[in-house]
Design an enzyme around this catalytic site. Structure first.
Site, PDB file in Angstrom:
ATOM      1  CB  THR A 193      -0.876  -0.083   1.128  1.00  8.49           C
ATOM      2  OG1 THR A 193      -0.262  -0.037   2.528  1.00  8.49           O
ATOM      3  CG2 THR A 193      -2.026  -1.180   1.188  1.00  8.49           C
ATOM      4  CE1 TYR A 228      -0.018   8.614   3.771  1.00 14.08           C
ATOM      5  CE2 TYR A 228      -2.165   9.238   4.733  1.00 14.08           C
ATOM      6  CZ  TYR A 228      -1.522   8.342   4.461  1.00 14.08           C
ATOM      7  OH  TYR A 228      -1.653   6.971   4.277  1.00 14.08           O
ATOM      8  CG  LEU A 239      -5.603   3.869  -3.103  1.00 14.38           C
ATOM      9  CD1 LEU A 239      -6.168   5.076  -3.118  1.00 14.38           C
ATOM     10  CD2 LEU A 239      -5.595   3.264  -4.667  1.00 14.38           C
ATOM     11  CG  HIS A 240      -3.226   2.683   3.943  1.00 17.19           C
ATOM     12  ND1 HIS A 240      -1.878   2.041   3.773  1.00 17.19           N
ATOM     13  CD2 HIS A 240      -2.950   3.749   4.413  1.00 17.19           C
ATOM     14  CE1 HIS A 240      -0.976   2.986   4.212  1.00 17.19           C
ATOM     15  NE2 HIS A 240      -1.679   3.805   4.663  1.00 17.19           N
ATOM     16  CG  ASP A 241      -8.902   1.024   4.391  1.00 15.42           C
ATOM     17  OD1 ASP A 241      -7.874   0.491   4.963  1.00 15.42           O
ATOM     18  OD2 ASP A 241      -9.471   1.833   5.221  1.00 15.42           O
TER      19      ASP A 241
END
Length: 307
Positions: A193, A228, A239-241
């Site tokens: 990610t 961030y 773009l983690h989730d």
């Protein structure tokens, strides 16, 4: 068509993931289950209902989950990352709908039985609800098709401590339970990610293509992007989730390593996900590489289909 339940603590990147699922023609969203993390479970439940109503998916059920970790005391919400109400500077609003009467674990157990061999569960918050479902029903892991987790890190280090990724850190004991589920588990963690960055210009494009829901995401993004920039010096957010949700339907964009894993549950390294080759556990799938440009392009393309 992937039958999907997202276990979520919305949360700005949770909203990004849920709106992606709403736009994806290859996803049948069967429900959302809620958990503490970015916000309290109560706010997570409210926010999940609100996101579904915004996406014209008010018929999708929401089941409220655990309010605290399995063994640790409750953590304060991540308000410095997501704002007090979870959506950055967007104020709280009361959704029209209500959560179902079942708690999250029972809902997950029932849906796994009803869609045996087909249900993909995608936890994008702490893993308490998944661990409770496993402990309540020995057949839960057998019944699901897969459990695709946004969490952990093998080589990348942590994002809440030097060692730990936030979702795992907020209930390491639950995460360690889930690591026993073997090949059904895929970890979409910081090793991949952190390779995918969504910039302010991307959010401008999202809003231009989808003025209503994309505009909502852009409004949320200002707070998130400022965090961030301040903490990591990045002109964008990971773009983690959404990456985890995309991995549910497009695993070909991710390269995995098969490893037995455990979670450290005490001491300085609490929350670290580490290889455990001598543990006797069955291997899980750990994402180590990603076609970052392809995943990001797919995310932006799908969001452009939203109103």
């Amino acid at each position: 068509m992937t039958k999907l339940i997202i276990d979520t603590d919305p949360g700005i990147d949770d909203a990004m993931a849920i709106f992606y699922a709403a736009a994806a023609a290859d996803i049948e969203l069967l429900g959302l289950t809620t958990i503490f993390g970015n916000v309290t479970t109560e706010i997570a439940t409210r926010n999940a209902l609100r996101l579904l109503e915004a996406a014209d998916l008010a018929e999708v059920p929401v089941a409220a989950g655990a309010k605290a970790p399995l063994k640790l005391p409750p953590f304060p919400p991540s308000s410095e990352v997501h704002g007090d109400e979870g959506f950055g500077d967007i104020p709280a609003a009361t959704p029209a709908g209500k959560a179902v009467d079942e708690d999250a674990a029972d809902f997950l157990i029932r849906m796994a039985r009803e869609h045996k061999g087909e249900l993909v569960v995608c936890p994008i918050g702490p893993l308490t609800n998944i661990a409770v479902a496993m402990e309540r029903d020995a057949e839960f892991v057998h019944n699901v098709k897969s459990i695709v987790i946004m969490g952990g890190s093998l080589e990348e280090g942590g994002n809440i401590t030097k060692f730990a990724e936030a979702n795992i850190y907020h209930d390491p004991h639950a995460a360690d339970v889930v690591m026993t589920a073997g090949e059904k588990v895929t970890l979409v963690g910081l090793d991949v990610t952190h390779r995918i960055l969504c910039t302010p210009e991307d959010f401008t494009q999202i809003a231009a293509n989808s003025p209503e829901l994309g505009g909502m995401l852009q409004d949320m993004s200002h707070f998130y992007l400022a965090f961030y920039l301040k903490v990591a010096g990045l002109e964008g957010c990971s773009l983690h989730d959404p990456a985890a949700v995309i991995a549910c339907t497009h695993p070909e964009h991710f390269e995995t390593r098969s490893l037995a894993m455990k979670v450290i549950c005490e001491g300085e390294e609490i929350g670290a996900t580490v290889a455990a080759p001598d543990s006797g556990r069955k291997p899980v799938n750990v994402c180590m590489k990603v076609a970052a440009d392809t995943v990001k392009a797919l995310f932006l393309k799908r969001l452009a289909l939203l109103p």
